[in-house]
Design a protein around this motif. Structure first.
Motif, PDB file in Angstrom:
ATOM      1  N   TRP A   1       0.839  -1.205   0.000  1.00 24.35           N
ATOM      2  CA  TRP A   1       0.000   0.000   0.000  1.00 24.35           C
ATOM      3  C   TRP A   1       0.877   1.260   0.000  1.00 24.35           C
ATOM      4  O   TRP A   1       0.629   2.197  -0.755  1.00 24.35           O
ATOM      5  CB  TRP A   1      -0.922  -0.016   1.217  1.00 24.35           C
ATOM      6  CG  TRP A   1      -1.673   1.263   1.421  1.00 24.35           C
ATOM      7  CD1 TRP A   1      -2.661   1.778   0.633  1.00 24.35           C
ATOM      8  CD2 TRP A   1      -1.479   2.202   2.469  1.00 24.35           C
ATOM      9  NE1 TRP A   1      -3.100   2.979   1.139  1.00 24.35           N
ATOM     10  CE2 TRP A   1      -2.385   3.261   2.264  1.00 24.35           C
ATOM     11  CE3 TRP A   1      -0.628   2.250   3.570  1.00 24.35           C
ATOM     12  CZ2 TRP A   1      -2.470   4.347   3.122  1.00 24.35           C
ATOM     13  CZ3 TRP A   1      -0.726   3.339   4.418  1.00 24.35           C
ATOM     14  CH2 TRP A   1      -1.619   4.373   4.189  1.00 24.35           C
ATOM     15  N   TYR A   2       1.928   1.255   0.811  1.00 25.35           N
ATOM     16  CA  TYR A   2       2.829   2.410   0.865  1.00 25.35           C
ATOM     17  C   TYR A   2       3.487   2.653  -0.492  1.00 25.35           C
ATOM     18  O   TYR A   2       3.495   3.774  -1.000  1.00 25.35           O
ATOM     19  CB  TYR A   2       3.910   2.201   1.937  1.00 25.35           C
ATOM     20  CG  TYR A   2       4.885   3.353   2.024  1.00 25.35           C
ATOM     21  CD1 TYR A   2       4.621   4.426   2.846  1.00 25.35           C
ATOM     22  CD2 TYR A   2       6.049   3.372   1.250  1.00 25.35           C
ATOM     23  CE1 TYR A   2       5.502   5.506   2.911  1.00 25.35           C
ATOM     24  CE2 TYR A   2       6.928   4.434   1.301  1.00 25.35           C
ATOM     25  CZ  TYR A   2       6.654   5.500   2.137  1.00 25.35           C
ATOM     26  OH  TYR A   2       7.515   6.567   2.185  1.00 25.35           O
ATOM     27  N   VAL A   3       4.025   1.600  -1.080  1.00 24.67           N
ATOM     28  CA  VAL A   3       4.711   1.732  -2.372  1.00 24.67           C
ATOM     29  C   VAL A   3       3.733   2.203  -3.445  1.00 24.67           C
ATOM     30  O   VAL A   3       4.033   3.119  -4.222  1.00 24.67           O
ATOM     31  CB  VAL A   3       5.374   0.394  -2.776  1.00 24.67           C
ATOM     32  CG1 VAL A   3       5.840   0.414  -4.220  1.00 24.67           C
ATOM     33  CG2 VAL A   3       6.539   0.083  -1.847  1.00 24.67           C
TER      34      VAL A   3
ATOM     35  N   ASN B   1       4.006   5.802  -5.277  1.00 25.74           N
ATOM     36  CA  ASN B   1       4.177   5.863  -6.726  1.00 25.74           C
ATOM     37  C   ASN B   1       3.081   6.693  -7.395  1.00 25.74           C
ATOM     38  O   ASN B   1       3.337   7.422  -8.351  1.00 25.74           O
ATOM     39  CB  ASN B   1       4.222   4.453  -7.325  1.00 25.74           C
ATOM     40  CG  ASN B   1       5.518   3.742  -6.996  1.00 25.74           C
ATOM     41  OD1 ASN B   1       6.494   4.350  -6.569  1.00 25.74           O
ATOM     42  ND2 ASN B   1       5.519   2.425  -7.169  1.00 25.74           N
ATOM     43  N   THR B   2       1.869   6.580  -6.888  1.00 29.67           N
ATOM     44  CA  THR B   2       0.768   7.393  -7.420  1.00 29.67           C
ATOM     45  C   THR B   2       1.045   8.873  -7.206  1.00 29.67           C
ATOM     46  O   THR B   2       0.857   9.695  -8.114  1.00 29.67           O
ATOM     47  CB  THR B   2      -0.567   6.998  -6.750  1.00 29.67           C
ATOM     48  OG1 THR B   2      -0.834   5.623  -7.028  1.00 29.67           O
ATOM     49  CG2 THR B   2      -1.719   7.859  -7.242  1.00 29.67           C
ATOM     50  N   LEU B   3       1.512   9.227  -6.008  1.00 33.36           N
ATOM     51  CA  LEU B   3       1.809  10.635  -5.716  1.00 33.36           C
ATOM     52  C   LEU B   3       2.985  11.133  -6.551  1.00 33.36           C
ATOM     53  O   LEU B   3       2.964  12.269  -7.046  1.00 33.36           O
ATOM     54  CB  LEU B   3       2.097  10.817  -4.223  1.00 33.36           C
ATOM     55  CG  LEU B   3       0.919  10.580  -3.288  1.00 33.36           C
ATOM     56  CD1 LEU B   3       1.350  10.720  -1.837  1.00 33.36           C
ATOM     57  CD2 LEU B   3      -0.240  11.520  -3.592  1.00 33.36           C
TER      58      LEU B   3
ATOM     59  N   ILE C   1       0.986   8.893   4.109  1.00 31.27           N
ATOM     60  CA  ILE C   1       2.166   8.650   3.282  1.00 31.27           C
ATOM     61  C   ILE C   1       2.720   9.962   2.749  1.00 31.27           C
ATOM     62  O   ILE C   1       3.936  10.154   2.682  1.00 31.27           O
ATOM     63  CB  ILE C   1       1.828   7.670   2.147  1.00 31.27           C
ATOM     64  CG1 ILE C   1       1.522   6.312   2.762  1.00 31.27           C
ATOM     65  CG2 ILE C   1       2.964   7.577   1.127  1.00 31.27           C
ATOM     66  CD1 ILE C   1       1.043   5.274   1.814  1.00 31.27           C
ATOM     67  N   ALA C   2       1.826  10.880   2.365  1.00 29.13           N
ATOM     68  CA  ALA C   2       2.282  12.183   1.852  1.00 29.13           C
ATOM     69  C   ALA C   2       3.116  12.899   2.905  1.00 29.13           C
ATOM     70  O   ALA C   2       4.157  13.494   2.582  1.00 29.13           O
ATOM     71  CB  ALA C   2       1.084  13.038   1.442  1.00 29.13           C
ATOM     72  N   ASN C   3       2.700  12.825   4.154  1.00 31.31           N
ATOM     73  CA  ASN C   3       3.467  13.469   5.232  1.00 31.31           C
ATOM     74  C   ASN C   3       4.790  12.757   5.480  1.00 31.31           C
ATOM     75  O   ASN C   3       5.821  13.401   5.658  1.00 31.31           O
ATOM     76  CB  ASN C   3       2.639  13.525   6.519  1.00 31.31           C
ATOM     77  CG  ASN C   3       1.532  14.544   6.454  1.00 31.31           C
ATOM     78  OD1 ASN C   3       1.636  15.545   5.754  1.00 31.31           O
ATOM     79  ND2 ASN C   3       0.450  14.298   7.174  1.00 31.31           N
ATOM     80  N   ILE C   4       4.762  11.439   5.486  1.00 26.57           N
ATOM     81  CA  ILE C   4       5.990  10.668   5.718  1.00 26.57           C
ATOM     82  C   ILE C   4       6.995  10.904   4.599  1.00 26.57           C
ATOM     83  O   ILE C   4       8.178  11.122   4.843  1.00 26.57           O
ATOM     84  CB  ILE C   4       5.667   9.158   5.837  1.00 26.57           C
ATOM     85  CG1 ILE C   4       4.864   8.874   7.110  1.00 26.57           C
ATOM     86  CG2 ILE C   4       6.942   8.318   5.814  1.00 26.57           C
ATOM     87  CD1 ILE C   4       4.300   7.463   7.192  1.00 26.57           C
ATOM     88  N   ALA C   5       6.516  10.900   3.348  1.00 25.77           N
ATOM     89  CA  ALA C   5       7.409  11.003   2.186  1.00 25.77           C
ATOM     90  C   ALA C   5       7.700  12.450   1.784  1.00 25.77           C
ATOM     91  O   ALA C   5       8.472  12.691   0.866  1.00 25.77           O
ATOM     92  CB  ALA C   5       6.813  10.239   1.009  1.00 25.77           C
TER      93      ALA C   5
END
Length: 199
Positions: free
Chosen positions: A21-23, A27-29, A170-174
């Protein structure tokens, strides 16, 4: 032994699901931001085309010896300012985008004054080179608007995506940050005053 294996398998499956899910989300973002970044390059390319056309237009107008030098000087200065104001797409803040947009608006305004002033010069109005450049500029202004709208669409979709739960985690983490959007100039919502008194 089997009892110990079941929790490990469950934990492994959960890690795999969360990792996938993370990957996938990351990748979508990346794809969405990449599309918006590519579209920003199209916006800049359209502005560069306008700048190039204005340079040719200025040279054509300079050929008219009695043309108003102040108006021409304003266009040259506004073009210089517009081309020197750049924005890094990876650091696109609303303030930087507003400064970029203000420089481009200044050039549009100076160019409009130039084209209005040209009306008083029949020889220049009849110059085929000038007419072709004027037509290309009009088309370029339309292209700029289309490219800005496409950028706003892509950046807007990206901004919405990074705010939605659970993608925002994920947006915040990445480190995916929102992108600034083009907006209208201050006062654009008001109808312009038109005065046909030429005296």
């Amino acid at each position: 032994m089997k009892k110990l294996l079941i929790p490990l398998v469950i934990l492994g499956v959960l890690i795999f699901i969360l990792g996938s899910w993370y990957v996938n989300t990351n990748n979508t973002l990346v794809d969405m931001k990449g599309q918006a970044t590519k579209q920003w390059a199209n916006v800049e390319s359209s502005y560069q085309r306008r700048s190039d056309l204005i340079g040719n237009l200025v040279k054509t107008v300079q050929g008219a010896a009695d043309f108003e030098r102040g108006t021409l000087k304003d266009v040259i200065e506004a073009r210089s300012k517009a081309t020197s104001t750049t924005v890094d797409i990876n650091n696109l803040t609303p303030e930087k985008l507003a400064a970029f947009q203000q420089a481009q608006t200044g050039l549009s305004s100076a160019l409009s004054r130039l084209l209005v002033t040209v009306e008083r010069y029949p020889d220049l109005k009849a110059n085929q080179n000038f007419l072709e450049l004027q037509s290309q500029l009009e088309g370029t202004e339309n292209r700029i608007n289309v490219e800005r709208n496409r950028f706003n669409d892509l950046a807007g979709e990206y901004n919405i995506k990074i705010e939605k739960i659970p993608t925002n985690i994920i947006a915040n983490i990445a480190g995916f940050d929102a992108m600034a959007l083009f907006s209208s100039n201050t006062g654009a919502e008001n109808a312009p005053d038109v005065n046909f008194d030429f005296e």
